[in-house]
Design a protein around this motif. Structure first.
Motif, short mmCIF file in Angstrom:
data_model
loop_
_atom_site.label_atom_id
_atom_site.label_comp_id
_atom_site.label_asym_id
_atom_site.label_seq_id
_atom_site.Cartn_x
_atom_site.Cartn_y
_atom_site.Cartn_z
N MET A 684 0.87 -1.17 0.00
CA MET A 684 0.00 0.00 0.00
C MET A 684 0.91 1.23 0.00
O MET A 684 1.74 1.41 0.90
N ILE A 685 0.78 2.05 -1.03
CA ILE A 685 1.72 3.15 -1.27
C ILE A 685 0.99 4.48 -1.21
O ILE A 685 -0.05 4.67 -1.86
N HIS A 686 1.53 5.40 -0.44
CA HIS A 686 0.99 6.76 -0.37
C HIS A 686 1.35 7.50 -1.65
O HIS A 686 2.34 7.19 -2.31
N PHE A 687 0.56 8.52 -1.97
CA PHE A 687 0.83 9.26 -3.20
C PHE A 687 2.11 10.08 -3.14
O PHE A 687 2.59 10.56 -4.16
N ASP A 688 2.68 10.22 -1.93
CA ASP A 688 3.98 10.89 -1.86
C ASP A 688 5.13 9.91 -2.03
O ASP A 688 6.30 10.29 -1.96
N ARG A 718 -8.24 -0.21 5.32
CA ARG A 718 -8.51 1.21 5.08
C ARG A 718 -8.33 1.61 3.61
O ARG A 718 -8.45 2.77 3.26
N LEU A 719 -8.01 0.62 2.75
CA LEU A 719 -7.94 0.91 1.31
C LEU A 719 -9.26 1.42 0.76
O LEU A 719 -9.31 2.24 -0.14
N SER A 722 -10.07 4.98 -0.28
CA SER A 722 -8.88 5.77 0.05
C SER A 722 -8.63 6.83 -1.02
O SER A 722 -8.74 6.58 -2.21
N LYS A 723 -8.30 8.04 -0.57
CA LYS A 723 -7.96 9.13 -1.48
C LYS A 723 -6.49 9.52 -1.37
O LYS A 723 -6.06 10.49 -1.98
N THR A 724 -5.74 8.75 -0.58
CA THR A 724 -4.33 9.11 -0.36
C THR A 724 -3.37 7.99 -0.69
O THR A 724 -2.16 8.19 -0.66
N ALA A 725 -3.88 6.79 -1.00
CA ALA A 725 -2.98 5.65 -1.22
C ALA A 725 -3.58 4.72 -2.27
O ALA A 725 -4.76 4.77 -2.58
N PHE A 726 -2.72 3.87 -2.80
CA PHE A 726 -3.15 2.86 -3.76
C PHE A 726 -2.43 1.55 -3.46
O PHE A 726 -1.46 1.51 -2.69
N LEU A 727 -2.91 0.46 -4.06
CA LEU A 727 -2.34 -0.87 -3.84
C LEU A 727 -1.55 -1.31 -5.05
O LEU A 727 -2.01 -1.19 -6.18
N HIS A 728 -0.36 -1.82 -4.80
CA HIS A 728 0.46 -2.39 -5.87
C HIS A 728 0.68 -3.87 -5.57
O HIS A 728 1.08 -4.24 -4.47
N LEU A 729 0.39 -4.71 -6.58
CA LEU A 729 0.59 -6.15 -6.48
C LEU A 729 1.66 -6.57 -7.46
O LEU A 729 1.69 -6.10 -8.60
N SER A 730 2.52 -7.47 -7.03
CA SER A 730 3.58 -7.97 -7.91
C SER A 730 3.85 -9.42 -7.59
O SER A 730 3.97 -9.82 -6.43
N LEU A 731 3.93 -10.24 -8.64
CA LEU A 731 4.25 -11.65 -8.51
C LEU A 731 5.67 -11.85 -9.03
O LEU A 731 5.94 -11.63 -10.21
N VAL A 732 6.56 -12.24 -8.13
CA VAL A 732 7.99 -12.32 -8.45
C VAL A 732 8.44 -13.76 -8.42
O VAL A 732 8.23 -14.47 -7.41
N SER A 733 9.04 -14.21 -9.51
CA SER A 733 9.58 -15.56 -9.61
C SER A 733 10.99 -15.49 -10.16
O SER A 733 11.23 -14.83 -11.19
N ASP A 734 11.94 -16.13 -9.46
CA ASP A 734 13.34 -16.11 -9.87
C ASP A 734 13.84 -14.68 -10.06
O ASP A 734 14.50 -14.35 -11.06
N GLU A 735 13.47 -13.83 -9.09
CA GLU A 735 13.88 -12.42 -9.05
C GLU A 735 13.37 -11.62 -10.25
O GLU A 735 13.86 -10.53 -10.54
N GLU A 736 12.36 -12.15 -10.93
CA GLU A 736 11.76 -11.45 -12.06
C GLU A 736 10.27 -11.26 -11.81
O GLU A 736 9.58 -12.19 -11.38
N TYR A 743 -4.10 -0.74 -8.07
CA TYR A 743 -5.50 -0.46 -7.82
C TYR A 743 -5.64 0.85 -7.05
O TYR A 743 -4.98 1.05 -6.02
N PHE A 744 -6.48 1.71 -7.58
CA PHE A 744 -6.82 2.97 -6.94
C PHE A 744 -8.27 2.88 -6.48
O PHE A 744 -9.09 2.21 -7.12
N PHE A 745 -8.61 3.58 -5.41
CA PHE A 745 -9.88 3.33 -4.74
C PHE A 745 -10.81 4.54 -4.70
O PHE A 745 -11.83 4.52 -4.04
N SER A 746 -10.46 5.55 -5.45
CA SER A 746 -11.34 6.70 -5.60
C SER A 746 -11.19 7.23 -7.02
O SER A 746 -10.13 7.05 -7.64
N PRO A 747 -12.24 7.84 -7.57
CA PRO A 747 -12.11 8.43 -8.91
C PRO A 747 -10.96 9.44 -8.97
O PRO A 747 -10.63 10.09 -7.97
N ASP A 748 -10.38 9.57 -10.14
CA ASP A 748 -9.23 10.46 -10.31
C ASP A 748 -9.52 11.88 -9.86
O ASP A 748 -8.63 12.57 -9.33
N LYS A 749 -10.73 12.34 -10.04
CA LYS A 749 -11.05 13.73 -9.71
C LYS A 749 -10.96 14.00 -8.22
O LYS A 749 -10.89 15.16 -7.79
#
Length: 837
Positions: A684-688, A718-719, A722-736, A743-749
Motif C-alpha cells: 500500500m503506497i501513499h501518493f507521496d 482502510r484501502l 482511500s484518497k491518499t494511497a493505492f495498492l500495488h501487487l507484484s508476482l515475483v519468480s526467480d527475481e523477475e 488499484y486505486f480506490f477513488s475516482p481520479d477527480k
C-alpha cells in the motif's frame, strides 16, 4: 500442359454508366478514368480526384449519390498463345460488390448478385490473342433490393440498418450500423484472373485430423478434380508432406470418370498445432501435383496443422457449458470481435492484416470472431491467424434481421455457404461456425417485430448445419449468438452459455469496481465493451480546424451508436475533472473504456471454473469514429490495447472482493505452460511515495491453474475509498516480476494532484536505426503515463503506472527511420496535462 493463370488486377478504367448507352460502342465516347483494382467505387473516385478524401472521411453521409448511380469498369488486355491453346479458359472474379453484369468482347457472359462468393465464367470461345475487353457494369444495389422488398415485403421492424439489406448478399454493415453510416457502394474488390486448363485441374484439397496425440496422428487427405473432359488414360496425383523433419509421399490414382479420392495417412510423433500461449503453431506443407501420362497438369500447395478442436457443451459440476478444447486441453479464450478493415471493401491489403493481427498477437489475443455483419475475410487473414495461433470464430454473414424464406434465396445461400466452407475448412485456426449474429434473441424479445414469424430460421437450423455435416464434420456449429445451452428461450441467462454484456460500464464505473460475485459471472461473453474517442491524429481527419476542443467538435457526428456519446460523457464525468483540451478529453474517454474492460476481464479470469472466455467488442474499426475498438481505424492503439496486453497476459495477479462487507483478496492466474513458485508482494503506497503497509505471500502455480484467494491483512482494510494511497501487487519468480497490477480506490477527480517530475533517457538502438529504448523514473507515483512519440511508432507499453523509484523501460519502434534522440517525446498525465520532456 500445365494450368496457366493471367492476373488481370492492377490498372482498369471506369466511369459513370451513361444512361443513353444501348450498345457496347456507345460506351467508347470518352470520360474513362484510370483506377487500380481491387478497389471500391468510392476509392476509385477519390483516386481520380472526383471526391476529396478528407471531405469523404469527415462527412461520408454527403456521398450517398455514388451508390444511387450505375458504374461501368473495363479492362483491355492481350492473351498469350500458351493461354489461348488451353482446352478451357475461365474468367474468375474473387469478389464483385454486388449486382453486376459482365461482358467480354461485347458478349454478355453472366450476372451476379452475391458479394461473398467468387464468380467463374467459361470464356474459352470468346478470348482472342489481342484486343480483348472486359466490361463490368454495377447496378445500384439498393434499387435491386427495393424491388425485391416491394415484391416480398418488409421482413423486419428494427433500427439495425436499412430493412432492404436482408434481400442482398452484401456486407450488411455497408447499409449503416453502429460501426459506420450507410456506404453502400460497389466495385471489383478482390482479384481478377484468367485461368487456362488442359484436361483437368485440382479442384480442392481437404486435410482432416481424424485423431492425434503426441505419439501418433491419423490424417485424411481428400483430393477433388475438375475435369474438362474424360480420358481413357488415368490421372495421378502425387502428394508430398514435409516439415518438422517429416518427408512423406503418396500417389493417388484416378480412374477414368473418377473425380474424387481420399486416403488415410499415419504420422508418428507429430508436431501438433496449438493456439497462442499453449504451444507451437506448427504447420506441415502439402504439395499436390496432377499428372497425365507423366505430363504435369496442375500443382497446388498449402499449409495445414495437425490438431483437434471441439466446443465442449457438456454441463460441468456447476451446470455450465461452452468450453473450447484443443488437442483435448481446455483453452481459456482471451479475444475480440473482428470488423472489416475498411468501410470500403478492396481498399486494404494483406499488409494491413499483418499490422492488426500482429498487434492482436502481442496483446495475447487467442481468438477473433469474424462478425456476421461484415464479410468473409481474404485468405491472408486466415493464413496469418494460422501462423500466429489466433483461433477464429466464424459467423456466417447474417446479422440482426430476418432473412427471406424463399427458395430462390435459400439456393443463393446454399451456394455461398458451400463455397465458404470449402475455402476455410483447412485452416487449423478455424474453431467454430456460427449461423448468425443475435437474430434468435432479437426474435424472442420481439425486437425485430412483435409477434412476427421467424423468417429465415431454416437457414440456421437446417441448411447450414446440413452443409457443415457434409463438408466440415469435424467442427462445431452453433446457430446463433448469444447461445443458450439449457433452453431455447434463455438467451439472457449469463450462466447457461454465451451472452452479450452491454452493462460493463454500469458494473464498474461509479461503483465498487472490485465487487462482482459468481452469481453475475457468465460462462462465455461473446460481446462486451464501451466506446471511446480515437487517437488525436485520427480525429484530425474529421475536420480541418486547428482549434478543436471537446465543446467545439461534434463527436455525435462520428458516433454511430445511438445515445453512446452522452453515455460516454456521463461515465467520464464520474471519474475525471473536466478536460481542458481535446487531447485531454480523448485520453479520459480511452481510460474510461480501458478501466471498465479491465475490471470485467479480471473478474472473469479469476473464476475459471465458471467463465471459459470473453471477446471484446471490438478489436478494430472500419471507419474513423468514436467506437468500441482497441485499435482505431488507422491502426493506432488506444489505451484499451495496452490494458489488454496486461489483463490478457498469461500470468495475472488481481484484486477481488467477493462481498461488500468482505475483506479484499488477491488471486493469481497462470494460463502459461510454465510451473512457477513465486512470491506475491502486496504494498500500500501513499501518493507521496511512502510505503504505508506491505505483505508477502508464497505462491505455487501449476500450468493452467488459479491460486486460492489470499486475504489481505486487516491493516489493508482502510484501502476502501482511500484518497491518499493505492495498492500495488507484484508476482515475483526467480527475481523477475512475472505479473503486476495497481488499484486505486477513488475516482481520479478526488485524488490529490501534483506536478509530475519524470526523468527520461532515450537510447537509440545501435543495431536498428528505427528503434529507441526509453527509460523513465520518478520519485512519486504517476498513474497512466501516456507517451506520444514525435512520429508514428509502435510502443511496447503505454498508459502504465510508474511507481516511485522504479525504472520503466519502453521500446519504441518507429515506422520509418527514428528521429534524433533529442527530439522530444510528449508525456501526458492527469496531473500535468501535456508535458514536453
Amino acid at each position: 500442359m500445365k494450368k496457366e493463370v493471367l492476373q488481370l488486377d492492377s490498372q482498369w478504367e471506369f466511369k459513370e454508366f451513361p444512361e443513353a448507352a444501348r450498345r457496347m460502342r456507345d460506351l467508347d465516347e470518352g470520360g474513362w478514368m484510370g483506377t487500380p483494382v481491387p478497389s471500391s467505387i468510392f476509392s476509385c473516385l477519390m483516386n481520380a480526384g472526383v471526391i476529396d478524401r478528407a471531405e469523404f472521411t469527415a462527412s461520408p453521409e454527403n456521398f450517398h449519390w455514388v451508390s444511387d448511380r450505375s458504374w461501368i469498369f473495363r479492362k483491355q488486355f492481350d492473351a498469350p498463345a500458351s493461354l489461348i491453346d488451353k482446352e478451357r479458359i475461365q474468367l474468375i472474379f474473387e469478389g464483385l460488390d454486388t449486382v453486376a453484369h459482365i461482358w467480354i468482347n461485347g458478349k454478355l457472359i453472366g450476372k451476379t448478385e452475391n458479394m461473398f462468393t467468387p464468380h467463374s465464367f467459361d470464356v474459352t470461345e470468346y478470348i482472342k490473342p489481342s484486343g480483348n475487353t472486359i466490361h463490368v457494369k454495377f447496378l445500384p444495389a439498393m434499387q435491386h433490393a427495393e424491388r425485391l422488398m416491394q415484391r416480398y415485403g418488409q421482413l423486419s421492424e428494427h433500427h439495425f440498418g436499412d430493412p432492404r439489406r436482408c434481400y442482398l448478399r452484401k456486407a450488411q454493415y455497408q447499409f449503416g450500423s453502429a460501426l459506420a453510416p450507410a456506404m453502400i457502394g460497389c466495385g471489383i474488390f478482390r482479384s481478377v484472373k484468367l485461368e487456362g486448363t488442359h484436361t483437368a485441374k485440382l479442384n480442392d484439397l481437404h486435410v482432416r485430423t481424424v485423431d492425434c496425440n503426441q505419439h501418433r496422428a491419423d490424417i485424411r487427405i481428400a483430393v477433388s478434380l475438375d475435369r474438362i473432359k474424360n480420358t481413357k488414360t488415368a490421372i495421378e496425383c502425387q502428394l508430398e508432406i514435409s516439415g518438422g523433419g517429416l518427408e512423406l509421399s503418396q500417389t493417388v490414382k484416378f480412374a477414368p470418370n473418377e473425380d474424387h479420392h481420399a486416403i488415410l495417412l499415419h504420422i508418428d510423433r507429430p508436431i501438433l498445432w496449438w493456439p497462442r500461449g499453449h504451444g507451437v503453431q506448427h504447420q506441415y506443407r502439402l504439395k499436390a501435383q496432377l499428372f497425365q501420362d507423366h505430363q504435369l497438369l496442375d500443382t497446388s500447395e498449402m499449409d495445414f496443422g495437425i490438431r483437434t478442436i471441439r466446443l465442449n457443451r457438456n454441463a460441468d459440476k456447476h451446470g455450465h457449458s461452452f468450453q473450447f478444447e484443443v488437442n483435448g486441453q481446455p483453452v481459456p479464450i482471451k479475444g475480440a470481435n473482428w470488423m472489416p478493415l475498411s468501410v470500403l471493401p478492396g481498399e486494404k491489403n494483406s499488409d494491413d492484416y499483418s499490422v492488426f493481427l500482429k498487434q492482436a498477437a502481442d496483446a495475447h489475443v487467442n481468438m477473433l470472431r469474424v462478425w456476421g455483419g461484415g464479410l468473409y475475410e481474404e485468405p491472408a487473414f486466415y493464413d496469418l491467424c494460422d501462423q500466429l495461433g489466433i483461433l477464429v470464430w466464424q459467423d456466417f454473414m447474417f446479422a440482426t434481421a430476418y432473412y427471406p424464406d424463399r427458395q430462390w434465396f435459400a439456393d443463393i445461400v446454399q451456394k455461398e455457404a458451400r463455397s465458404i466452407i470449402v475455402q476455410l475448412r483447412n485452416h487449423p485456426s478455424l474453431a467454430l461456425w456460427c449461423g448468425n449474429s443475435r437474430i434468435d434473441s432479437l426474435h424472442e424479445t420481439g425486437r425485430l417485430g412483435a409477434g412476427r414469424k421467424f423468417f429465415g430460421k431454416t437457414i440456421y437450423r437446417t441448411l447450414l448445419p446440413g452443409l457443415l455435416s457434409e463438408l466440415d464434420p469435424d467442427r462445431d456449429y452453433i446457430h446463433t449468438t448469444p447461445f443458450s445451452e439449457s433452453s431455447e428461450n434463455n438467451h439472457h441467462d449469463p450462466r447457461s452459455g454465451t451472452t452479450h454484456n452491454w452493462n460493463v460500464w454500469e458494473h464498474f464505473l461509479g461503483k465498487d469496481e472490485h465487487l462482482l460475485t459468481s452469481e453475475n459471472t457468465p460462462r462465455f461473453v461473446t460481446e462486451f465493451g464501451l466506446q471511446s474517442a480515437p487517437d488525436r491524429q485520427t480525429i484530425s481527419q474529421f475536420s480541418n480546424r486547428d482549434d478543436l476542443t471537446p465543446s467545439s467538435f461534434s463527436f455525435e457526428k462520428h458516433n454511430y451508436q445511438p445515445g453512446g456519446q452522452s453515455r460516454i460523457a456521463r461515465y467520464i464525468a464520474d471519474l475525471f475533472a473536466p478536460a481542458t483540451s481535446l487531447t485531454g478529453y480523448i485520453r479520459q474517454s480511452q481510460l474510461t473504456q480501458a478501466r471498465a474492460s479491465r475490471s470485467f476481464v479480471e473478474h472473469l479470469r479469476c473464476q475459471p471454473s465458471i467463465n471459459a472466455g470473453c471477446l471484446l467488442w471490438t478489436w478494430n474499426e472500419s471507419l474513423p469514429s468514436v467506437g468500441f475498438s482497441a485499435i482505431d481505424a488507422n491502426g493506432r492503439p488506444k489505451a484499451l490495447y495496452y490494458y489488454a496486453k496486461r489483463f490478457f497476459a498469461p500470468v495475472l495477479v488481481a484484486l477481488r472482493r467477493p462481498e461488500k462487507s468482505a475483506a479484499y483478496t488477491v488471486i493469481a492466474v497462470n494460463d502459461s505452460l510454465r510451473r512457477m513458485t513465486a512470491t506475491l508482494h502486496c504494498r500500500m503506497i501513499h501518493f507521496d511515495g511512502t510505503i504505508l503497509d506491505k505483505m508477502e505471500i508464497p505462491v505455487a502455480l501449476s500450468p493452467g491453474h488459479t491460486s486460492n484467494a489470499y486475504p489481505l491483512a486487516k491493516s489493508f482494510a482502510r484501502l476502501h475509498n482511500s484518497k491518499t494511497a493505492f495498492l500495488h501487487l507484484s508476482l515475483v519468480s526467480d527475481e523477475e516480476s512475472v505479473a503486476e497490477n495497481t488499484y486505486f480506490f477513488s475516482p481520479d477527480k478526488y485524488l490529490p494532484r501534483h506536478k509530475a517530475s519524470i526523468d527520461m533517457e532515450i537510447a537509440p538502438d545501435p543495431m536498428k536505426n528505427h528503434t529507441w529504448t526509453v527509460r523513465l523514473c520518478s520519485e512519486k507515483p504517476v498513474r497512466d503515463i501516456q507517451l506520444i512519440p514525435p512520429q508514428p511508432a509502435q510502443l511496447s507499453d503505454n498508459f502504465f503506472t510508474l511507481l516511485p523509484g522504479q525504472t520503466k523501460k519502453i521500446r519504441v519502434e518507429f515506422d520509418g527511420r527514428a528521429p534524433l534522440p533529442y527530439v522530444p517525446i510528449k508525456i501526458l498525465t492527469e496531473d500535468n496535462n501535456l508535458s514536453h520532456i
